[in-house]
Design a protein around this motif. Structure first.
Motif, PDB file in Angstrom:
ATOM      1  N   PRO A  61      28.798  31.551  44.942  1.00 61.72           N
ATOM      2  CA  PRO A  61      30.090  31.260  45.761  1.00 61.72           C
ATOM      3  C   PRO A  61      29.596  30.856  47.280  1.00 61.72           C
ATOM      4  O   PRO A  61      28.703  31.170  47.737  1.00 61.72           O
ATOM      5  CB  PRO A  61      30.816  32.712  45.824  1.00 61.72           C
ATOM      6  CG  PRO A  61      30.284  33.410  44.915  1.00 61.72           C
ATOM      7  CD  PRO A  61      28.716  32.905  44.683  1.00 61.72           C
ATOM      8  N   VAL A  62      30.531  29.800  47.809  1.00 60.42           N
ATOM      9  CA  VAL A  62      30.252  29.182  48.837  1.00 60.42           C
ATOM     10  C   VAL A  62      31.231  29.693  49.839  1.00 60.42           C
ATOM     11  O   VAL A  62      32.458  29.384  49.648  1.00 60.42           O
ATOM     12  CB  VAL A  62      30.497  27.784  48.866  1.00 60.42           C
ATOM     13  CG1 VAL A  62      29.895  27.032  50.050  1.00 60.42           C
ATOM     14  CG2 VAL A  62      29.136  27.352  47.805  1.00 60.42           C
ATOM     15  N   PRO A  63      30.995  30.166  51.053  1.00 62.02           N
ATOM     16  CA  PRO A  63      31.982  30.424  52.052  1.00 62.02           C
ATOM     17  C   PRO A  63      32.375  29.383  52.579  1.00 62.02           C
ATOM     18  O   PRO A  63      31.778  28.313  52.753  1.00 62.02           O
ATOM     19  CB  PRO A  63      31.049  31.512  53.213  1.00 62.02           C
ATOM     20  CG  PRO A  63      29.700  31.203  52.940  1.00 62.02           C
ATOM     21  CD  PRO A  63      29.383  30.760  51.468  1.00 62.02           C
ATOM     22  N   GLY A  64      33.784  29.716  53.228  1.00 65.50           N
ATOM     23  CA  GLY A  64      34.336  28.468  53.624  1.00 65.50           C
ATOM     24  C   GLY A  64      35.373  28.762  54.535  1.00 65.50           C
ATOM     25  O   GLY A  64      35.747  29.834  54.705  1.00 65.50           O
ATOM     26  N   GLN A  65      36.416  27.849  55.087  1.00 63.00           N
ATOM     27  CA  GLN A  65      37.409  27.916  55.939  1.00 63.00           C
ATOM     28  C   GLN A  65      38.757  27.218  55.382  1.00 63.00           C
ATOM     29  O   GLN A  65      38.675  26.211  54.992  1.00 63.00           O
ATOM     30  CB  GLN A  65      37.208  27.537  57.458  1.00 63.00           C
ATOM     31  CG  GLN A  65      36.322  28.186  58.179  1.00 63.00           C
ATOM     32  CD  GLN A  65      36.700  29.377  58.887  1.00 63.00           C
ATOM     33  OE1 GLN A  65      37.858  29.125  59.409  1.00 63.00           O
ATOM     34  NE2 GLN A  65      35.891  30.390  59.081  1.00 63.00           N
ATOM     35  N   ALA A  66      40.007  28.146  55.293  1.00 63.98           N
ATOM     36  CA  ALA A  66      41.055  27.434  54.963  1.00 63.98           C
ATOM     37  C   ALA A  66      42.011  27.992  55.919  1.00 63.98           C
ATOM     38  O   ALA A  66      42.432  29.285  55.945  1.00 63.98           O
ATOM     39  CB  ALA A  66      41.379  27.561  53.657  1.00 63.98           C
ATOM     40  N   GLY A  67      42.803  27.029  56.727  1.00 63.54           N
ATOM     41  CA  GLY A  67      43.956  27.501  57.533  1.00 63.54           C
ATOM     42  C   GLY A  67      43.347  28.636  58.549  1.00 63.54           C
ATOM     43  O   GLY A  67      44.008  29.437  58.980  1.00 63.54           O
ATOM     44  N   GLY A  68      42.007  28.341  58.883  1.00 66.33           N
ATOM     45  CA  GLY A  68      41.558  29.276  59.964  1.00 66.33           C
ATOM     46  C   GLY A  68      40.969  30.532  59.512  1.00 66.33           C
ATOM     47  O   GLY A  68      40.641  31.580  60.183  1.00 66.33           O
ATOM     48  N   HIS A  69      41.261  30.790  58.396  1.00 62.62           N
ATOM     49  CA  HIS A  69      40.944  32.231  57.693  1.00 62.62           C
ATOM     50  C   HIS A  69      39.408  31.910  56.775  1.00 62.62           C
ATOM     51  O   HIS A  69      39.535  31.081  56.189  1.00 62.62           O
ATOM     52  CB  HIS A  69      41.876  32.707  56.858  1.00 62.62           C
ATOM     53  CG  HIS A  69      43.168  33.093  57.507  1.00 62.62           C
ATOM     54  ND1 HIS A  69      43.174  33.635  58.877  1.00 62.62           N
ATOM     55  CD2 HIS A  69      44.304  32.759  57.230  1.00 62.62           C
ATOM     56  CE1 HIS A  69      44.436  33.383  59.261  1.00 62.62           C
ATOM     57  NE2 HIS A  69      45.264  33.259  58.390  1.00 62.62           N
ATOM     58  N   ALA A  70      38.605  32.939  56.848  1.00 62.04           N
ATOM     59  CA  ALA A  70      37.358  32.850  55.945  1.00 62.04           C
ATOM     60  C   ALA A  70      37.957  32.929  54.490  1.00 62.04           C
ATOM     61  O   ALA A  70      38.636  33.772  54.047  1.00 62.04           O
ATOM     62  CB  ALA A  70      36.379  33.868  56.288  1.00 62.04           C
ATOM     63  N   VAL A  71      37.325  32.187  53.686  1.00 62.99           N
ATOM     64  CA  VAL A  71      37.594  32.150  52.258  1.00 62.99           C
ATOM     65  C   VAL A  71      36.535  31.925  51.385  1.00 62.99           C
ATOM     66  O   VAL A  71      35.203  31.532  51.865  1.00 62.99           O
ATOM     67  CB  VAL A  71      38.652  31.071  51.772  1.00 62.99           C
ATOM     68  CG1 VAL A  71      40.157  31.368  52.285  1.00 62.99           C
ATOM     69  CG2 VAL A  71      38.130  29.699  51.961  1.00 62.99           C
TER      70      VAL A  71
END
Length: 89
Positions: A61-71
């Motif tokens: 899994p790859v960490p990312g950002q969505a709407g300023g939150h870590a996903v």
């Protein structure tokens, strides 16, 4: 002197024939456009199938950002990818 009714009938018939002539040309253009789209899709699929399987689907899994939150981004489901590729609860 020319018969106005006869001229009107000739003009109307010419308009009908012009319309009939345009239909196949439009249909042919639509067919050619769709064939071009299918050719592009086919080339894209060929390119994707040429890539190695491990390159197509990252197992981690790859960490990312969505709407300023870590996903955590979940890999796409493909053959050979098992439940172990999903992040823990």
């Amino acid at each position: 002197m020319l018969d106005p009714e006869l001229l009107e009938r000739i003009t109307a018939r010419r308009a009908e024939l012009d319309e009939l002539e345009e239909r196949p040309a439009k249909q042919l253009a639509e067919v050619r456009d769709e064939r071009d789209e299918l050719a592009v899709a086919e080339r894209a699929l060929e390119r994707m199938s040429e890539r190695p399987a491990d390159e197509r689907a990252s197992a981690a899994p790859v960490p990312g950002q969505a709407g300023g939150h870590a996903v955590t981004l979940i890999p796409h489901r493909t053959s050979g990818v098992e439940g172990t590729a999903l992040p823990p609860d």
